[in-house]
Design an enzyme around this catalytic site. Structure first.
Site, short mmCIF file in Angstrom:
data_model
loop_
_atom_site.label_atom_id
_atom_site.label_comp_id
_atom_site.label_asym_id
_atom_site.label_seq_id
_atom_site.Cartn_x
_atom_site.Cartn_y
_atom_site.Cartn_z
N SER A 116 0.84 -0.62 0.37
CA SER A 116 0.23 -0.58 -0.27
C SER A 116 0.24 1.37 -0.27
CB SER A 116 -1.13 -0.06 1.23
OG SER A 116 -0.26 0.00 2.38
N GLN A 118 1.18 4.11 1.51
CA GLN A 118 1.74 4.59 3.54
C GLN A 118 2.13 5.52 4.10
OE1 GLN A 118 3.76 0.85 5.20
NE2 GLN A 118 2.57 -0.10 3.14
N HIS A 120 3.94 5.93 8.22
CA HIS A 120 4.07 6.25 9.68
C HIS A 120 4.04 6.95 10.40
CE1 HIS A 120 4.70 2.06 7.98
NE2 HIS A 120 6.03 2.22 7.62
N LYS A 143 6.85 4.26 13.31
CA LYS A 143 7.28 3.27 13.29
C LYS A 143 9.04 4.40 12.27
CE LYS A 143 6.73 -0.50 10.64
NZ LYS A 143 5.05 -1.63 9.72
N GLU A 145 11.98 3.47 9.87
CA GLU A 145 12.44 1.89 9.81
C GLU A 145 13.18 2.35 8.13
OE1 GLU A 145 8.55 0.71 8.02
OE2 GLU A 145 9.23 1.52 5.67
N HIS A 283 5.51 6.16 1.65
CA HIS A 283 6.02 5.31 0.03
C HIS A 283 5.03 3.40 0.10
CE1 HIS A 283 6.23 3.86 4.74
NE2 HIS A 283 6.74 2.77 4.68
N ARG A 302 -2.55 3.75 5.70
CA ARG A 302 -2.49 3.35 4.59
C ARG A 302 -3.26 4.29 3.22
NH1 ARG A 302 -3.17 -1.23 7.09
NH2 ARG A 302 -0.84 -2.41 7.33
N LYS A 308 -7.10 -3.59 2.10
CA LYS A 308 -6.94 -3.22 4.10
C LYS A 308 -7.81 -2.21 4.43
CE LYS A 308 -3.26 -5.62 5.01
NZ LYS A 308 -1.59 -5.80 5.57
#
Length: 427
Positions: A116, A118, A120, A143, A145, A283, A302, A308
């Site tokens: 997706s 998305q 964070h 989050k 990453e 991203h 998302r 989802k």
């Protein structure tokens, strides 16, 4: 439970083998085409379903996929419970800063089709989302990453530069039809030298309008775009971004994310390249396999390319709208066999270790915990008083203060995740 449960002097730090979790998301690779599947099978001895999607292999304490300490005698306990019972294994710096839990989560990803679009949330927004929608946002942590490519790896990451955006708005009439020519002209008429903030706001306006329009409008625009590109493909070579649009539309028909992809950087990583993603940065991973490390969270907002739950309003309001290519990390050599990838985040860093046949290397003792995963090959990992045979699929927890000697009589590739050394050495 004693501090060490799987042999050795209980007063000396030892490696603990872990049984780890798998996530079977629809975007994962299928059966043995997935490195995640083969690692999970070797790690847990579980038979792989050759028709099932295997997306993520998790190593850590997160409630959505906790690892278990492999005691070898049937007395297994979750890594999180074991850490709570033995908090010294984290080291004082980690306990003081994050409490009695592992502050990072290590994963292997096998991406078969696009994830997706998305972002964070940052720490403040994560807390708010968890409080108001706990069934969707499962924890209150941020989050940040980082992904390290195991194979050629593609991703969308961050918004394209202002110059590229001008080109898109001038050459993709389908986007103008969706957001309106007046909105597009906002961007095209901004003075690039004095209007950075104004341009960010105009970009936010365009992106929000795009992501918020009715499904019928998106479907019509995508139909026009796909037909146009299909005809143009007969006359000229399409750009990589145009080819990506056609691929995404096949994976997610009539999805607004296909149009949105035109506004993002299309990044291609070679094996060994790293990409880090801060909070509130848009991203989407597209294809390939990677090591991923992050703060211990599973919060994802998302807004496209997914079946989802989507939260367009939250995503559009939280993004930074920074433009330009992301930084690609190449890693810093620590010695002949180890490269270190250190993102600008406190919770984690990752070491890549590739040993030639007959080679050996030492991971020095650190004042924080580490998690190792063996990606290929076999060899030994030893502490001061114990030696373990390791091979593909093995995951191990190393307590703070553990010096680890790794050697191999074949080739061996492994990764170590730990707390950012700058935090450990300069608390």
């Amino acid at each position: 439970m004693e501090e060490i449960t799987n042999g050795g002097n209980k007063n000396e730090p030892q490696l603990l083998k872990l049984k780890c979790s798998v996530q079977n998301y629809d975007w994962g690779r299928i059966g043995y085409d997935s490195r995640v599947a083969t690692l999970f099978e070797k790690n847990c001895g579980v038979q792989i379903d050759e028709k099932k999607h295997y997306a993520e292999f998790w190593m850590g304490t997160h409630v959505s996929g906790p690892s278990v300490v492999d005691a070898g005698d049937g007395d297994n306990v979750s890594l999180k419970v074991w850490i709570v019972q033995n908090p010294k294994v984290l080291g004082d710096v980690v306990v003081d800063k994050w409490g009695v839990d592992l502050p990072f989560l290590l994963k292997v990803l096998s991406v078969g089709k696009s994830l997706s679009i998305q972002a964070h949330p940052d720490q403040e927004l994560a807390g708010f989302l968890h409080k108001t929608q706990p069934n969707v946002y499962k924890d209150a942590n941020h989050k940040p990453e980082m992904a390290l490519a195991l194979t050629e790896f593609e991703a969308l990451c961050g918004f394209i530069s202002s110059e590229e955006l001008d080109v898109v708005l001038e050459t993709v009439p389908e986007i103008n039809e969706v957001v309106g020519n007046a909105s597009a002209n906002q961007i095209l008429t901004v003075d690039k030298h004095i209007g950075e903030l104004k341009e960010e706001r105009a970009l936010q306006s365009i992106f929000t309008k795009l992501m918020s329009v009715d499904q019928e409008v998106i479907s019509e625009a995508l139909s026009k775009l796909v037909n146009r590109l299909t005809h143009e493909k007969e006359k000229r070579r399409l750009t990589s971004k145009e080819e990506l649009v056609l691929k995404l539309e096949k994976e997610y028909p009539n999805d607004v994310g296909v149009l949105a992809a035109l506004l993002f950087n299309h990044v291609k990583l070679e094996p060994g390249d790293g990409l880090y993603i801060a909070a509130n940065e848009p991203h989407a991973y597209l294809n390939g396999e990677c090591i991923e490390c992050m703060a211990a969270s599973d919060n994802v907002v998302r807004a496209g390319l997914t079946p989802k739950y989507i939260d367009v309003k939250t995503l559009c309001s939280m993004l930074t709208y920074k433009q330009g290519l992301p930084e690609i990390l190449k890693g810093v050599p620590m010695n002949q066999y180890v490269r270190r990838y250190t993102p600008p985040f406190e919770e984690f860093e990752v070491d890549q270790c590739v040993l030639d046949q007959g080679a050996s290397v030492v991971f020095p003792a650190l004042p924080g915990p580490s998690v190792f995963v063996v990606i290929s090959g076999e060899g030994t990992m030893a502490t001061a008083s114990r030696e373990d045979r390791v091979s593909e699929g093995d995951a191990l927890f190393a307590p703070a203060g553990t010096e680890v000697h790794v050697s191999t009589d074949t080739e061996l590739q492994l990764y170590r995740a730990g707390v950012n050394h700058k935090v450990l050495l300069n608390p």
